[in-house]
Design a protein around this motif. Structure first.
Motif, mmCIF file in Angstrom:
data_model
loop_
_atom_site.group_PDB
_atom_site.id
_atom_site.type_symbol
_atom_site.label_atom_id
_atom_site.label_comp_id
_atom_site.label_asym_id
_atom_site.label_seq_id
_atom_site.Cartn_x
_atom_site.Cartn_y
_atom_site.Cartn_z
ATOM 1 N N ILE A 1 -17.521 -8.715 -3.047
ATOM 2 C CA ILE A 1 -17.767 -8.797 -1.596
ATOM 3 C C ILE A 1 -16.442 -8.975 -0.848
ATOM 4 O O ILE A 1 -16.217 -8.367 0.208
ATOM 5 N N PHE A 2 -15.540 -9.799 -1.393
ATOM 6 C CA PHE A 2 -14.218 -9.972 -0.776
ATOM 7 C C PHE A 2 -13.452 -8.649 -0.756
ATOM 8 O O PHE A 2 -12.854 -8.277 0.262
ATOM 9 N N CYS A 3 -13.450 -7.936 -1.869
ATOM 10 C CA CYS A 3 -12.763 -6.642 -1.954
ATOM 11 C C CYS A 3 -13.344 -5.664 -0.941
ATOM 12 O O CYS A 3 -12.607 -4.913 -0.280
ATOM 13 N N THR A 4 -14.662 -5.687 -0.798
ATOM 14 C CA THR A 4 -15.337 -4.810 0.156
ATOM 15 C C THR A 4 -14.930 -5.153 1.587
ATOM 16 O O THR A 4 -14.564 -4.267 2.371
ATOM 17 N N ALA A 5 -15.014 -6.430 1.950
ATOM 18 C CA ALA A 5 -14.686 -6.852 3.314
ATOM 19 C C ALA A 5 -13.224 -6.570 3.648
ATOM 20 O O ALA A 5 -12.901 -6.131 4.762
ATOM 21 N N LEU A 6 -12.318 -6.815 2.689
ATOM 22 C CA LEU A 6 -10.894 -6.589 2.906
ATOM 23 C C LEU A 6 -10.618 -5.130 3.264
ATOM 24 O O LEU A 6 -9.934 -4.831 4.251
ATOM 25 N N LEU B 1 -10.794 -0.103 9.366
ATOM 26 C CA LEU B 1 -10.990 -0.154 10.825
ATOM 27 C C LEU B 1 -9.662 -0.301 11.554
ATOM 28 O O LEU B 1 -9.425 0.352 12.584
ATOM 29 N N LYS B 2 -8.792 -1.161 11.047
ATOM 30 C CA LYS B 2 -7.498 -1.379 11.686
ATOM 31 C C LYS B 2 -6.619 -0.124 11.614
ATOM 32 O O LYS B 2 -5.915 0.212 12.575
ATOM 33 N N ILE B 3 -6.633 0.552 10.477
ATOM 34 C CA ILE B 3 -5.840 1.772 10.325
ATOM 35 C C ILE B 3 -6.322 2.842 11.297
ATOM 36 O O ILE B 3 -5.532 3.510 11.971
ATOM 37 N N ALA B 4 -7.648 3.007 11.394
ATOM 38 C CA ALA B 4 -8.207 4.042 12.271
ATOM 39 C C ALA B 4 -8.009 3.720 13.741
ATOM 40 O O ALA B 4 -7.880 4.625 14.571
ATOM 41 N N GLN C 1 2.033 0.053 12.415
ATOM 42 C CA GLN C 1 0.817 -0.744 12.277
ATOM 43 C C GLN C 1 -0.100 -0.168 11.203
ATOM 44 O O GLN C 1 -0.688 -0.911 10.407
ATOM 45 N N ARG C 2 -0.223 1.153 11.182
ATOM 46 C CA ARG C 2 -1.070 1.798 10.168
ATOM 47 C C ARG C 2 -0.530 1.519 8.761
ATOM 48 O O ARG C 2 -1.289 1.217 7.843
ATOM 49 N N LYS C 3 0.791 1.606 8.614
ATOM 50 C CA LYS C 3 1.398 1.320 7.312
ATOM 51 C C LYS C 3 1.218 -0.147 6.929
ATOM 52 O O LYS C 3 1.013 -0.472 5.747
ATOM 53 N N PHE C 4 1.302 -1.024 7.937
ATOM 54 C CA PHE C 4 1.127 -2.451 7.652
ATOM 55 C C PHE C 4 -0.260 -2.724 7.089
ATOM 56 O O PHE C 4 -0.392 -3.418 6.070
ATOM 57 N N TRP C 5 -1.296 -2.197 7.742
ATOM 58 C CA TRP C 5 -2.658 -2.477 7.276
ATOM 59 C C TRP C 5 -2.962 -1.788 5.953
ATOM 60 O O TRP C 5 -3.675 -2.345 5.118
ATOM 61 N N LEU C 6 -2.408 -0.594 5.751
ATOM 62 C CA LEU C 6 -2.566 0.043 4.443
ATOM 63 C C LEU C 6 -1.873 -0.785 3.366
ATOM 64 O O LEU C 6 -2.461 -1.076 2.308
ATOM 65 N N GLY C 7 -0.631 -1.178 3.632
ATOM 66 C CA GLY C 7 0.099 -1.984 2.657
ATOM 67 C C GLY C 7 -0.570 -3.315 2.381
ATOM 68 O O GLY C 7 -0.592 -3.781 1.233
ATOM 69 N N TRP C 8 -1.130 -3.932 3.421
ATOM 70 C CA TRP C 8 -1.831 -5.203 3.259
ATOM 71 C C TRP C 8 -3.028 -5.052 2.325
ATOM 72 O O TRP C 8 -3.216 -5.853 1.404
ATOM 73 N N SER C 9 -3.834 -4.014 2.533
ATOM 74 C CA SER C 9 -5.019 -3.816 1.691
ATOM 75 C C SER C 9 -4.614 -3.482 0.260
ATOM 76 O O SER C 9 -5.231 -3.974 -0.699
ATOM 77 N N LEU C 10 -3.557 -2.654 0.092
ATOM 78 C CA LEU C 10 -3.098 -2.312 -1.263
ATOM 79 C C LEU C 10 -2.551 -3.549 -1.966
ATOM 80 O O LEU C 10 -2.847 -3.784 -3.146
ATOM 81 N N LEU C 11 -1.763 -4.336 -1.257
ATOM 82 C CA LEU C 11 -1.146 -5.529 -1.860
ATOM 83 C C LEU C 11 -2.202 -6.519 -2.329
ATOM 84 O O LEU C 11 -2.154 -6.999 -3.471
ATOM 85 N N ILE C 12 -3.164 -6.833 -1.469
ATOM 86 C CA ILE C 12 -4.176 -7.831 -1.835
ATOM 87 C C ILE C 12 -5.077 -7.299 -2.950
ATOM 88 O O ILE C 12 -5.383 -8.025 -3.912
#
Length: 472
Positions: free
Chosen positions: A51-56, A62-65, A72-83
């Motif tokens: 559920i955490f992986c799904t919500a993340l 949503l933030k990327i789109a 900003q798009r790279k930040f949110w992509l990198g954040w999701s990949l990192l976590i």
């Protein structure tokens, strides 16, 4: 809850019955609840993880789109990949690296007692993590439309047929199916689903599980006590065990999804009829090999930077593909061998357009035999518990080639269980059609189904084995 258990089919019958009486939104909520229950049957404690992986990744998408700013798009992509990769790394690799560092420090006398860190591996974590990663990357690239319905996205991540061991379905294929009415299980879908499920159960119950105990004898024995013929036949047994096990799971997943109105990606296409390493990876675990190609090999540069850069990219991709399978040096070396093999094949293959005439049958047969045996050598490393065991077994291949009682038993069982299936696959290979059986007279189809069912009833394995890829 294994696909080859009565409990699963009772669960699936209840799911399908209720599902058929609901509309789209209700179907999605029902399937999501059923998928979470299915996963909880393995270990309910890890429901929070999925559920955490799904919500993340839903939030990151949503933030990327929503952002037009590239940073900003790279930040949110990198954040999701990192976590996502951090979570995968903690559960799958932290214990391994802790153990290896501990052993190194012990050798240098820095530690007096080893560090021991036991971390329980969540079922299917590699699969649902790769589902989520492909989604955020595709949203960033503009290849898929962002999902604004959390239930639909959560169902895409956790859809129970493919949750624990794949196939790894892309958001471009599966996510759109979550947001529109699915076709009912008509006669054509019922035939396709039945074909996939029966062949999948046969591959698992009859082929894989009957080969499992034969392979286990070799890989749990002292190598010095084994004859060369026993080692070779044990490796053959494991080659068909892992094929029947994983291809069987994928086939059942596709069949059950088909009955529910979904179309999943095919994952296997007669891999032991491959004539080269490239051909093998176009037939084996197709959803992973194409994932690695599109999200790792091509971003590294693919074949665009010259031959040496191409060889490097192939090696890196396959090394990481080996590491994806598990936290062990043997998996890393297995991937490295395949990477070197792919690079060597590319280096020595003639360039230019493909020949206008097919190769002679004898030459194709030789290529298949050579490719199969090289694959079997890599399976020896994959299955071995350590390098020392793999090397000892490899050395035994050149010694003491007497046909022992175990070798005779293994040879006869391989012929009995495997040869009829290979003949069927050879017919499919000649037809170049995965669904060729559905296009012949019903009598021949019924005859094959009768054979599959009777084999499952009268020749079950001595000891049922867990699906191998549940550990990945």
């Amino acid at each position: 809850m294994w696909f080859n258990s009565f409990g699963f089919w009772l669960f699936f019958a209840l799911v399908a019955l209720v599902y058929s009486r609901l509309r789209l939104a209700g179907q999605n909520r029902w399937l999501l609840a059923a998928s979470y229950f299915f996963y909880a049957c393995f270990d309910w404690r890890f429901l929070s993880l999925i559920i955490f992986c799904t919500a993340l990744n839903y939030h990151a998408g949503l933030k990327i789109a929503a952002s037009q700013d590239l940073r900003q798009r790279k930040f949110w992509l990198g954040w999701s990949l990192l976590i996502s990769l951090f979570v995968l790394g903690v559960f799958k690799y932290l214990g391994f690296f802790t153990r290896e560092i501990s052993a190194l420090l012990l050798n240098f006398g820095v530690l007096e007692t080893p560090w021991i860190l036991h971390i329980l591996l969540p079922a299917g974590i590699s699969f649902f993590t790769f589902h989520a990663l492909s989604y955020t990357i595709d949203v960033y690239r503009g290849h898929t439309t962002v999902s604004r319905n959390f239930v639909e996205f959560a169902l895409f991540i956790s859809f129970f047929p493919q949750l624990v061991a794949g196939p790894i379905n892309r958001s471009t294929l599966l996510l759109p199916q979550m947001g529109k009415p699915r076709p009912p299980c008509d006669a054509q879908r019922f035939r396709e689903g039945l074909y996939a499920i029966l062949t999948g159960l046969f591959l698992k119950i009859v082929l894989a599980d009957n080969m499992a105990w034969l392979a286990s004898h070799v890989f749990t024995s002292d190598p010095q006590s084994l004859a060369g013929s026993e080692v070779l036949l044990g490796v053959y047994a494991f080659a068909f065990q892992i094929y029947g096990d994983f291809a069987g799971y994928s086939s059942i997943a596709c069949g059950t999804a088909c009955w529910l109105g979904f179309d999943l990606m095919g994952n296997f296409r007669r891999p032991y009829f491959a004539t080269s390493p490239q051909d093998f990876w176009q037939r084996w675990h197709i959803s992973l090999s194409t994932w690695l190609r599109d999200y790792l090999y091509i971003p590294l540069g693919g074949n665009r930077g010259g031959k040496w850069a191409t060889y490097r990219n192939l090696l890196i991709t396959m090394l990481l593909g080996g590491l994806w399978h598990g936290a062990a040096w043997t998996f890393l070396v297995w991937g490295g061998i395949h990477g070197l093999w792919l690079a060597l094949h590319r280096a020595f293959s003639p360039g230019g357009p493909p020949p206008s005439r097919p190769a002679p049958l004898w030459l194709t047969g030789v290529k298949m035999a050579v490719t199969f045996h090289l694959i079997c050598l890599t399976w020896l490393v994959f299955r071995a518990e350590s390098f020392s065991q793999a090397w000892a077994l490899l050395l035994r291949l050149g010694a003491d080639w007497q046909l022992t009682a175990y070798a005779q038993t293994t040879l006869s069982l391989i012929a009995f269980f495997i040869l009829p299936w290979l003949l069927f696959e050879a017919w499919l290979e000649r037809r170049r059609d995965d669904l060729a059986l559905l296009k012949v007279a019903w009598f021949w189809r019924a005859l094959l189904y009768l054979y599959l069912v009777l084999m499952m009833l009268f020749f079950p394995p001595p000891i049922p084995a867990e699906f191998i890829y549940f550990h990945f």
